[in-house]
Design a protein around this motif. Sequence first.
Motif, PDB file in Angstrom:
ATOM      1  N   PRO A 144     -31.856  39.192 -48.077  1.00 22.90           N
ATOM      2  CA  PRO A 144     -30.547  39.849 -47.909  1.00 22.90           C
ATOM      3  C   PRO A 144     -30.099  39.820 -46.445  1.00 22.90           C
ATOM      4  CG  PRO A 144     -32.005  41.174 -49.286  1.00 22.90           C
ATOM      5  CD  PRO A 144     -32.849  40.054 -48.747  1.00 22.90           C
ATOM      6  N   LYS A 145     -28.777  39.830 -46.253  1.00 27.17           N
ATOM      7  CA  LYS A 145     -28.240  39.687 -44.881  1.00 27.17           C
ATOM      8  C   LYS A 145     -28.615  40.838 -43.953  1.00 27.17           C
ATOM      9  CE  LYS A 145     -24.078  37.030 -45.918  1.00 27.17           C
ATOM     10  NZ  LYS A 145     -24.066  37.258 -47.397  1.00 27.17           N
ATOM     11  N   ASP A 146     -29.012  41.984 -44.548  1.00 27.09           N
ATOM     12  CA  ASP A 146     -29.413  43.100 -43.683  1.00 27.09           C
ATOM     13  C   ASP A 146     -30.931  43.206 -43.546  1.00 27.09           C
ATOM     14  OD1 ASP A 146     -30.016  43.878 -46.243  1.00 27.09           O
ATOM     15  OD2 ASP A 146     -28.881  45.760 -46.186  1.00 27.09           O
ATOM     16  N   HIS A 147     -31.638  42.162 -43.971  1.00 26.96           N
ATOM     17  CA  HIS A 147     -33.112  42.139 -43.884  1.00 26.96           C
ATOM     18  C   HIS A 147     -33.540  41.762 -42.469  1.00 26.96           C
ATOM     19  CE1 HIS A 147     -37.254  40.868 -44.700  1.00 26.96           C
ATOM     20  NE2 HIS A 147     -37.174  41.509 -45.859  1.00 26.96           N
ATOM     21  N   GLU A 148     -34.627  42.327 -42.023  1.00 31.84           N
ATOM     22  CA  GLU A 148     -35.123  42.043 -40.661  1.00 31.84           C
ATOM     23  C   GLU A 148     -35.403  40.552 -40.426  1.00 31.84           C
ATOM     24  OE1 GLU A 148     -35.279  43.835 -37.875  1.00 31.84           O
ATOM     25  OE2 GLU A 148     -34.193  45.299 -39.102  1.00 31.84           O
ATOM     26  N   SER A 150     -33.601  38.100 -41.575  1.00 32.51           N
ATOM     27  CA  SER A 150     -32.381  37.296 -41.718  1.00 32.51           C
ATOM     28  C   SER A 150     -31.921  36.743 -40.365  1.00 32.51           C
ATOM     29  CB  SER A 150     -31.273  38.176 -42.310  1.00 32.51           C
ATOM     30  OG  SER A 150     -30.007  37.593 -42.100  1.00 32.51           O
ATOM     31  N   TYR A 152     -28.992  35.568 -39.939  1.00 34.79           N
ATOM     32  CA  TYR A 152     -27.639  36.115 -39.810  1.00 34.79           C
ATOM     33  C   TYR A 152     -27.691  37.477 -39.119  1.00 34.79           C
ATOM     34  CZ  TYR A 152     -23.360  38.525 -41.128  1.00 34.79           C
ATOM     35  OH  TYR A 152     -22.193  39.258 -41.090  1.00 34.79           O
ATOM     36  N   LYS A 153     -28.573  38.347 -39.570  1.00 33.73           N
ATOM     37  CA  LYS A 153     -28.670  39.689 -38.966  1.00 33.73           C
ATOM     38  C   LYS A 153     -29.052  39.590 -37.484  1.00 33.73           C
ATOM     39  CE  LYS A 153     -31.360  44.005 -39.176  1.00 33.73           C
ATOM     40  NZ  LYS A 153     -30.367  44.772 -38.446  1.00 33.73           N
ATOM     41  N   LEU A 156     -25.987  38.483 -35.701  1.00 36.81           N
ATOM     42  CA  LEU A 156     -24.959  39.537 -35.731  1.00 36.81           C
ATOM     43  C   LEU A 156     -25.296  40.618 -34.706  1.00 36.81           C
ATOM     44  CD1 LEU A 156     -22.410  40.521 -37.276  1.00 36.81           C
ATOM     45  CD2 LEU A 156     -23.964  41.896 -38.688  1.00 36.81           C
ATOM     46  N   ASP A 157     -26.526  41.078 -34.741  1.00 34.41           N
ATOM     47  CA  ASP A 157     -26.929  42.163 -33.833  1.00 34.41           C
ATOM     48  C   ASP A 157     -26.907  41.722 -32.373  1.00 34.41           C
ATOM     49  OD1 ASP A 157     -27.315  43.597 -36.118  1.00 34.41           O
ATOM     50  OD2 ASP A 157     -29.515  43.586 -36.045  1.00 34.41           O
ATOM     51  N   SER A 161     -21.697  40.375 -33.116  1.00 34.74           N
ATOM     52  CA  SER A 161     -21.016  41.685 -33.123  1.00 34.74           C
ATOM     53  C   SER A 161     -20.401  42.005 -31.755  1.00 34.74           C
ATOM     54  CB  SER A 161     -22.007  42.792 -33.504  1.00 34.74           C
ATOM     55  OG  SER A 161     -23.053  42.843 -32.544  1.00 34.74           O
ATOM     56  N   ASP A 175     -26.415  35.334 -50.070  1.00 35.25           N
ATOM     57  CA  ASP A 175     -27.770  35.877 -50.224  1.00 35.25           C
ATOM     58  C   ASP A 175     -28.044  36.405 -51.631  1.00 35.25           C
ATOM     59  OD1 ASP A 175     -26.185  38.109 -50.088  1.00 35.25           O
ATOM     60  OD2 ASP A 175     -27.284  39.080 -48.447  1.00 35.25           O
TER      61      ASP A 175
END
Length: 321
Positions: A144-148, A150, A152-153, A156-157, A161, A175
């Motif tokens: 998932p896109k909010d998984h550590e 990822s 993408y995450k 983004l972080d 962002s 995902d």
Amino acid sequence: MSISVSAAAVLQPLTGRASPPAYRVTANRRLRIGPIPSLSSSSASKPILPAAAMATDGAAPAASGAGSKQKLLVFDAEEDLAVSLAKYTAELSEKFAAERGAFTVVLSGGSLIKALRKLTEPPYLDSVDWSKWHVFWVDERVVPKDHEDSNYKLALDGFLSKVPIPTGQVYAINDALSAEGAADDYETCLRRLVKNGVIAMLAATGFPRFDLQLLGMGPDGHIASLFPGHPLVNENQKWVTYIKDSPKPPPERITFTFPVINSSAYIAMVVTGAGKAGAVQKALSDKETSSDKLPVEMAVLQDGEFTWFTDKEAVSLLQNK
Ligand SMILES: O=C1O[C@H](COP(=O)(O)O)[C@@H](O)[C@H](O)[C@H]1O
């Protein structure tokens, strides 16, 4: 042995492309590896003659890697590398935004993202035309896109962002799909963007030609999710493929294939730290016909410019040979 450095490497600024942080390095196939001579006390980076993959200016194209050039930049500190990488990327952004009205940028995961941090600060935060950016991933973990895990995450972080790229121009994987489904879906997305002209096409290969791929390399010489000895390194039809047995966790990933990586206009290969010195040494050694090539050695641009951004630790085995 000692490193042979062409005077042209020091004196000849690159022309005809975005003005780079260093210099054009002319080919010298009789590369000798050894202590890095101090070329400029005022420069944080030292151009060194690198790999057999380097091409002489004006040389006839080789069977693969036609028109390919490689430059090696070595920085005293990672901070200097980050400053130079930001300048290099911002200049390419300006060039492609002016030429094509779009700038297609491919990110890897891993340590690369931290190295992009200077782009999120002045002057680049305000001077870069972020509205022209289209962002892709060279590989992604099927999580998932909010998984550590990822990529993408991570991006983004640490980067996305903090800069005003339109969200519709950030192309994350779906995902909700399986690895196979996500790879197919991503390739379909790329094909649509080639069709409408956002992504260029390299006519010579029939594969998409991204403006800039910002890549990292693992200690084992893997790039993207293309690992040493894995059959995926030989995929030459698909644009995007998948792996379910990645030797580095997580096991399920999607990845660009080599024909896509090698069709880029520019690649920045960002490699730091002593843990990667062995792979850097192998990649930059003078073995032109090695049969056990690391994936990073298979990254040879068809018609583009490949620049290594490294630090002293990453090239430490070159210095000590
Ligand atoms: O798993 C991955 O590893 C490589 C290298 O990461 P690094 O932290 O050693 O720089 C990365 O380029 C790739 O995108 C990622 O999925």
